[in-house]
Design a protein around this motif. Structure first.
Motif, PDB file in Angstrom:
ATOM      1  N   ALA A   1       0.796  -1.086   0.136  1.00 30.30           N
ATOM      2  CA  ALA A   1      -0.025  -0.128  -0.090  1.00 30.30           C
ATOM      3  C   ALA A   1       0.682   1.108   0.064  1.00 30.30           C
ATOM      4  O   ALA A   1       2.148   1.301   0.575  1.00 30.30           O
ATOM      5  N   GLY A   2       0.547   2.243  -0.704  1.00 24.92           N
ATOM      6  CA  GLY A   2       1.033   3.524  -0.668  1.00 24.92           C
ATOM      7  C   GLY A   2       1.912   3.894  -1.614  1.00 24.92           C
ATOM      8  O   GLY A   2       2.770   4.793  -1.680  1.00 24.92           O
ATOM      9  N   CYS A   3       2.006   3.091  -2.928  1.00 19.89           N
ATOM     10  CA  CYS A   3       2.684   3.107  -4.032  1.00 19.89           C
ATOM     11  C   CYS A   3       2.468   4.433  -4.946  1.00 19.89           C
ATOM     12  O   CYS A   3       3.446   5.238  -5.419  1.00 19.89           O
ATOM     13  N   LYS A   4       1.241   5.007  -4.772  1.00 22.56           N
ATOM     14  CA  LYS A   4       0.689   6.074  -5.630  1.00 22.56           C
ATOM     15  C   LYS A   4       1.661   7.503  -5.431  1.00 22.56           C
ATOM     16  O   LYS A   4       1.887   8.058  -6.485  1.00 22.56           O
ATOM     17  N   ASP A   5       1.812   7.685  -4.111  1.00 25.28           N
ATOM     18  CA  ASP A   5       2.673   8.816  -3.954  1.00 25.28           C
ATOM     19  C   ASP A   5       4.206   8.959  -3.655  1.00 25.28           C
ATOM     20  O   ASP A   5       4.577   9.871  -3.296  1.00 25.28           O
ATOM     21  N   ILE A   6       4.392   7.773  -4.039  1.00 28.59           N
ATOM     22  CA  ILE A   6       6.099   7.720  -3.906  1.00 28.59           C
ATOM     23  C   ILE A   6       6.871   8.268  -5.154  1.00 28.59           C
ATOM     24  O   ILE A   6       6.178   8.955  -6.214  1.00 28.59           O
ATOM     25  N   HIS A   7       8.044   8.816  -5.086  1.00 30.88           N
ATOM     26  CA  HIS A   7       8.821   9.487  -6.064  1.00 30.88           C
ATOM     27  C   HIS A   7       9.097   8.792  -7.479  1.00 30.88           C
ATOM     28  O   HIS A   7       9.321   7.326  -7.006  1.00 30.88           O
ATOM     29  N   GLY A   8       9.156   9.187  -8.401  1.00 31.32           N
ATOM     30  CA  GLY A   8       9.109   8.519  -9.775  1.00 31.32           C
ATOM     31  C   GLY A   8       8.268   8.703 -10.753  1.00 31.32           C
ATOM     32  O   GLY A   8       6.988   8.806 -10.495  1.00 31.32           O
ATOM     33  N   ASP A   9       8.391   8.408 -11.951  1.00 34.99           N
ATOM     34  CA  ASP A   9       7.631   8.644 -12.902  1.00 34.99           C
ATOM     35  C   ASP A   9       7.076   7.377 -13.815  1.00 34.99           C
ATOM     36  O   ASP A   9       7.701   6.366 -13.433  1.00 34.99           O
ATOM     37  N   ILE A  10       6.154   7.267 -14.495  1.00 35.40           N
ATOM     38  CA  ILE A  10       5.487   6.352 -15.224  1.00 35.40           C
ATOM     39  C   ILE A  10       5.255   6.782 -16.722  1.00 35.40           C
ATOM     40  O   ILE A  10       4.906   8.044 -16.616  1.00 35.40           O
ATOM     41  N   TRP A  11       5.299   6.004 -17.752  1.00 39.23           N
ATOM     42  CA  TRP A  11       4.981   6.485 -18.917  1.00 39.23           C
ATOM     43  C   TRP A  11       4.060   5.464 -19.522  1.00 39.23           C
ATOM     44  O   TRP A  11       4.302   3.970 -19.413  1.00 39.23           O
ATOM     45  N   GLY A  12       3.173   5.772 -20.320  1.00 44.24           N
ATOM     46  CA  GLY A  12       2.199   4.708 -20.881  1.00 44.24           C
ATOM     47  C   GLY A  12       0.723   4.766 -20.350  1.00 44.24           C
ATOM     48  O   GLY A  12       0.497   5.682 -19.539  1.00 44.24           O
ATOM     49  N   ASN A  13      -0.076   4.087 -20.500  1.00 47.09           N
ATOM     50  CA  ASN A  13      -1.284   3.897 -19.974  1.00 47.09           C
ATOM     51  C   ASN A  13      -1.966   2.362 -19.986  1.00 47.09           C
ATOM     52  O   ASN A  13      -1.177   1.453 -20.532  1.00 47.09           O
ATOM     53  N   PRO A  14      -3.043   2.177 -19.407  1.00 45.36           N
ATOM     54  CA  PRO A  14      -3.550   0.893 -19.212  1.00 45.36           C
ATOM     55  C   PRO A  14      -3.647   0.082 -20.684  1.00 45.36           C
ATOM     56  O   PRO A  14      -3.293  -1.265 -20.561  1.00 45.36           O
ATOM     57  N   SER A  15      -4.194   0.569 -21.668  1.00 47.59           N
ATOM     58  CA  SER A  15      -4.276  -0.205 -23.072  1.00 47.59           C
ATOM     59  C   SER A  15      -3.293  -0.506 -23.623  1.00 47.59           C
ATOM     60  O   SER A  15      -3.174  -1.498 -24.320  1.00 47.59           O
ATOM     61  N   GLN A  16      -2.130   0.308 -23.613  1.00 47.44           N
ATOM     62  CA  GLN A  16      -0.951   0.164 -24.481  1.00 47.44           C
ATOM     63  C   GLN A  16       0.256  -0.489 -23.583  1.00 47.44           C
ATOM     64  O   GLN A  16       1.040  -1.109 -24.219  1.00 47.44           O
ATOM     65  N   GLY A  17       0.176  -0.466 -22.078  1.00 47.51           N
ATOM     66  CA  GLY A  17       1.209  -0.599 -21.404  1.00 47.51           C
ATOM     67  C   GLY A  17       2.154   0.277 -20.946  1.00 47.51           C
ATOM     68  O   GLY A  17       1.791   1.428 -21.522  1.00 47.51           O
ATOM     69  N   TYR A  18       3.127   0.045 -20.347  1.00 45.69           N
ATOM     70  CA  TYR A  18       4.038   1.192 -19.693  1.00 45.69           C
ATOM     71  C   TYR A  18       5.499   0.801 -20.129  1.00 45.69           C
ATOM     72  O   TYR A  18       5.978  -0.404 -20.152  1.00 45.69           O
ATOM     73  N   ARG A  19       6.040   1.859 -20.121  1.00 45.99           N
ATOM     74  CA  ARG A  19       7.430   1.829 -20.482  1.00 45.99           C
ATOM     75  C   ARG A  19       8.373   1.118 -19.046  1.00 45.99           C
ATOM     76  O   ARG A  19       8.042   1.231 -18.111  1.00 45.99           O
ATOM     77  N   ASP A  20       9.240   0.146 -19.508  1.00 46.83           N
ATOM     78  CA  ASP A  20       9.899  -0.503 -18.509  1.00 46.83           C
ATOM     79  C   ASP A  20      10.564   0.061 -17.537  1.00 46.83           C
ATOM     80  O   ASP A  20      10.809  -0.322 -16.486  1.00 46.83           O
ATOM     81  N   THR A  21      11.069   1.432 -17.635  1.00 46.20           N
ATOM     82  CA  THR A  21      11.669   2.182 -16.569  1.00 46.20           C
ATOM     83  C   THR A  21      10.608   2.932 -15.844  1.00 46.20           C
ATOM     84  O   THR A  21      11.024   3.684 -14.978  1.00 46.20           O
ATOM     85  N   SER A  22       9.362   2.529 -15.849  1.00 42.48           N
ATOM     86  CA  SER A  22       8.408   3.175 -15.057  1.00 42.48           C
ATOM     87  C   SER A  22       8.573   2.440 -13.715  1.00 42.48           C
ATOM     88  O   SER A  22       8.804   1.511 -13.526  1.00 42.48           O
TER      89      SER A  22
ATOM     90  N   GLY B   1      -2.838  -1.978  -1.599  1.00 47.41           N
ATOM     91  CA  GLY B   1      -1.791  -2.712  -2.439  1.00 47.41           C
ATOM     92  C   GLY B   1      -2.366  -4.196  -2.824  1.00 47.41           C
ATOM     93  O   GLY B   1      -3.700  -4.320  -2.815  1.00 47.41           O
ATOM     94  N   GLY B   2      -1.539  -4.886  -3.192  1.00 47.25           N
ATOM     95  CA  GLY B   2      -1.777  -6.296  -3.545  1.00 47.25           C
ATOM     96  C   GLY B   2      -1.070  -7.057  -4.478  1.00 47.25           C
ATOM     97  O   GLY B   2       0.141  -6.356  -4.956  1.00 47.25           O
ATOM     98  N   GLN B   3      -1.316  -8.105  -4.703  1.00 49.54           N
ATOM     99  CA  GLN B   3      -0.608  -8.602  -5.868  1.00 49.54           C
ATOM    100  C   GLN B   3      -0.807  -8.534  -7.375  1.00 49.54           C
ATOM    101  O   GLN B   3      -2.045  -8.409  -7.703  1.00 49.54           O
ATOM    102  N   VAL B   4       0.029  -8.250  -8.222  1.00 50.55           N
ATOM    103  CA  VAL B   4      -0.341  -8.000  -9.511  1.00 50.55           C
ATOM    104  C   VAL B   4       0.554  -9.117 -10.501  1.00 50.55           C
ATOM    105  O   VAL B   4       1.502  -9.509  -9.905  1.00 50.55           O
ATOM    106  N   THR B   5       0.043  -9.433 -11.519  1.00 52.17           N
ATOM    107  CA  THR B   5       0.439 -10.173 -12.532  1.00 52.17           C
ATOM    108  C   THR B   5       0.811  -9.363 -13.760  1.00 52.17           C
ATOM    109  O   THR B   5      -0.028  -8.623 -14.249  1.00 52.17           O
TER     110      THR B   5
END
Length: 363
Positions: free
Chosen positions: A148-169, A186-190
């Motif tokens: 839990a609590g990952c939303k507000d940690i420092h760091g960027d994300i690139w992309g969106n749910p439909s196309q996927g995310y840059r692996d440096t996100s 939080g939780g388990q993600v695949t």
């Protein structure tokens, strides 16, 4: 529970959480302290993942330090600072209670600390990966536990749910953006790593704005069901009927009529959309799905570029019979959830329902 003037971003739940020092990843303040008390359910133990420990070095870490103690056994871990770092990124304790103490005196440098934890019920933190595949193998996925609590940690994300995310996100932050976990739990993600694409488009989803990014070798694809299947929960549900508390009958300056009726609320509608009467209180839009369905999220958009209207925030209610309504309270189950809507009339905004809503009617 946390206390002190040196506490930064903190989200603590019984099963997982994230904590950081004040100003992280900027320089932490002088003469400050924070104490966090972590409590897991009885019969479980705590696993702590050191994301970053960057405290100015000093002899025996006397000037700035991170110290973890197990009050049940009297065991201490640390003190830690830049010249005395944890020996491994993951600390496995034998206790359901751990006290985390951070303090500083005068110093010049240091990002401070970022720490996450989970219980022994969820051994795979976002620093370890458990690989899974099908039989016969169709594609390779891995499973990660995001605290839990990952939303507000420092760091960027690139992309969106439909196309996927840059692996440096930032992986777990991207999982919140994709709507596969709720930040407060939080939780388990695949997910799977697949071939990268030329351009990653920005999107606003689940309270986060991703960035527009360039080509990458790999990309991250999150899966709401096992990655071996094409999840039906990504299908767009058909709305049989739209209803509304009211609608705006607009009369233009030249006397032309324009009806902003409920039927115009469908996302693909061109031109003007639905709008309530001007100054209407507690306005609502109702969607009849024809039968009870599993609703996993909603996408909203403004009326159009020509008609610059949009909804900035909203509540959601659901009903199985159209008479008895229940406000959606989200994964916490406490306060009614306020969804963050649009900031302009052009872009689409996605919000996930975690847990999903099972209902025929949505308002």
């Amino acid at each position: 529970v946390s206390a002190g003037n040196g506490c930064g971003h903190t989200l603590l739940t019984p099963h997982s959480g994230t904590l950081s020092s004040k100003n992280y990843p900027g320089t932490y303040p002088n003469h400050t302290m924070c104490c966090w008390w972590l409590q897991a359910p009885p019969g479980t133990s705590l696993l702590l993942a050191f994301g970053d420990v960057d405290l100015e070095p000093s002899e025996h870490c006397a000037l700035s330090s991170l110290l973890l103690t197990d009050p049940q056994t009297g065991t201490a871990y640390g003190p830690y600072c830049r010249n005395s770092v944890p020996s491994a990124p993951l600390l496995v304790t034998n206790s359901s209670t751990v006290t985390v103490l951070f303090n500083s005196t005068s110093h010049r440098s240091g990002r401070g600390l970022l720490l996450s934890y989970a219980t022994s019920q969820h051994p795979g933190t976002h620093y370890t990966q458990e690989y899974v595949s099908s039989d016969p193998p169709l594609t390779m996925c891995f499973s990660v536990y995001c605290p839990a609590g990952c939303k507000d940690i420092h760091g960027d994300i690139w992309g969106n749910p439909s196309q996927g995310y840059r692996d440096t996100s930032v992986l777990c932050k991207a999982a919140v953006h994709a709507g596969v976990i709720a930040d407060e739990l939080g939780g388990q993600v695949t997910l799977s790593r697949e071939k990268g694409i030329t351009l990653y488009e920005s999107a606003f989803a689940n309270g986060l704005r991703s960035k527009r990014g360039s080509l990458s070798e790999k990309r991250l694809i999150f899966h709401k069901v096992c990655c071996l299947l094409s999840p039906a929960c990504d299908d767009v549900l058909e709305v049989v009927t739209f209803n509304a508390s009211s609608w705006w009958h607009e009369v233009g300056v030249l006397g032309q009529d324009r009806a902003w009726v409920a039927e115009r609320a469908a996302l693909s509608t061109t031109g003007h959309s639905w709008a309530a009467e001007p100054d209407a209180k507690a306005a609502w839009l109702e969607l009849d799905l024809g039968t009870r369905r599993n609703v996993t999220g909603i996408i909203t958009k403004g009326s159009s570029e020509q008609h610059d209207y949009y909804v900035t925030s909203y509540h959601v209610s659901s009903s199985r019979d159209g008479k008895n309504w229940r406000l959606y309270r989200g994964s916490s189950g406490q306060e009614e959830k306020v969804f963050e809507g649009n900031a302009d009339s052009q872009g689409e905004v996605s919000n996930a329902f975690i847990p999903p809503i099972i209902a025929r009617y949505i308002r």
